[in-house]
Design an enzyme around this catalytic site. Sequence first.
Site, PDB file in Angstrom:
ATOM      1  N   THR A   1       0.837  -1.196   0.000  1.00  0.00           N
ATOM      2  CA  THR A   1       0.000   0.000   0.000  1.00  0.00           C
ATOM      3  C   THR A   1       0.871   1.245   0.000  1.00  0.00           C
ATOM      4  O   THR A   1       1.837   1.334   0.763  1.00  0.00           O
ATOM      5  CB  THR A   1      -0.909  -0.007   1.243  1.00  0.00           C
TER       6      THR A   1
ATOM      7  N   CYS B   1      37.054   5.326  14.676  1.00  0.00           N
ATOM      8  CA  CYS B   1      36.553   5.340  16.042  1.00  0.00           C
ATOM      9  C   CYS B   1      35.083   5.737  16.122  1.00  0.00           C
ATOM     10  O   CYS B   1      34.432   5.508  17.115  1.00  0.00           O
ATOM     11  CB  CYS B   1      37.380   6.297  16.892  1.00  0.00           C
TER      12      CYS B   1
END
Lengths: 405, 128
Positions: A242, A328
């Site tokens: 839908t 990091c």
Amino acid sequence: MKTPIYMDYQATTPVDPRVLEAMLPYFSDTFGNAASRNHAYGWTAEEAVDKARQQIASLMGASPKEIVFTSGSTEGINLAIKGVAEMYGAKGKHIITSQAEHKAVLDTCMHLEKQGYEVTYLKPDKTGRTTAEDVAAALRDDTILVALMWANNEVGTVNPIREIGALCHEKGVIFFTDGTQAIGKIPCDVEADNVDIACLSAHKIYGPKGVGALYVRRRKPRVRLVAQMDGGGHERGMRSGTLNVPGIVGLGKACELCEQELEAEAKRAAELRDYMQELITSELDHVHLNGHPEHRLPNCLNLSFNYVEGESLLMGISDVAVSSGSACTSASLEPSHVLRSMDVGDDLAHSSIRFGIGRFTTKEEVEFAAKLVIENVKRLREMSPLYEMVQEGIDLSTVQWQAEH
Amino acid sequence: MAYSDKVLDHYNNPRNVGSMNKDSKDVGTGVVGAPECGDVMKLQIEVEGDKIVDAKFKTFGCGSAIASSSLATEWIKGKSLDEAEQIRNTEIVEELSLPPVKIHCSVLAEDAIKSAIADYRKKQDDES
């Protein structure tokens, strides 16, 4: 000025108030299912979807019939690449892409490799670009698809799409481009640029999250895709489910605004981007531009600050919301695969920061961010043993480092 | 990622940043890590007799790496070489509440202390 200042516009953008306003009626007033053919609720929803299709097609020079709605670019990429591979797999099993692509492209290609497809991952040049010549050299008789992004999400480098598309058309190979960062930001025309399939995502262009579109060429050549989701046969059978009417209305409005404002917005963004670069490089030495100096998005500035680690810099400039290519900051603890593919050394990749200039970025914000960056890079360099060594005249590449990684 | 208050404190107010004369016989220098890995720590100690009277560091690395090395210099000042050698990375992890992905920062700090002490001891051996 509100802090933190948002400068991560390549990650996502806020919904433009005009987009939100256009969407609101479709949540509860006009809530019909666009696939309901028997009543006014459905017709109204379908009209809204058709209007959006028109707005999206117009932004990229397509026909509304060539637009397939998706949940965003990850889905669009999966549908395009897997859909082409399945449809044309009998013709050939070879796909060409680049190492600098988004993970959604790379992981989809790796998935296909497990199913017997062969993928060539082209290495871009040092600016992140892949040329038509690179593609030509990799083309084979059994190549069915070339998948190369319009513009890179990390460094903003824009690929020569028109030339690559022309080559693909000449060789009868389907050309898919991930237009997520480019469409709405720079002029994109699927006809003139010889594109066969292109995806975009609403939330990168001031629309809502969770909705996107896939352009699929209908003529010269007519591209067919195998659906990746089975169901009611929506979207010409390519994508069942839908339709997200409010989201689609928002995407349409977002595209309309981008089309109207593209020229002025691109100019303004490029000026702010260059201003920021100028402010920073006039105060700091050893700053490296990642990406192409000319062929790049107007709204993206990716800089590496030598001898300063990216995450520590992000901590210092926490009043500015940006991203880093530093390992990091990623879950994988690997530095950016894009910067690696461009042969930016791992040391510089760890030092990279991406600044995004958006529709709502002001000159004042750019000045504030630049000042903060300058102060913190200076402070962290005072603390950096690498900067000290360089000041002493030591060539870091000759140092024997004690590290197991 | 959220940082602990102690990491933020060391990052914003790092203790003992600086350099000593690495050629002095009273100074031990340790440099560990590599730029490609995103972490390089330089830790230096000044020793009188058997006691660390001063310590300095410079670090290229993330906030946790800066905090680990800053804390390391704070802890080793005033300690004997043998005592300083006993400092374990797990103590740094605990003090700074480092998450698992940042444990390598504490390992690097421990290595930096040991490396500086080893450098100092080697200098003394070479003297005699």
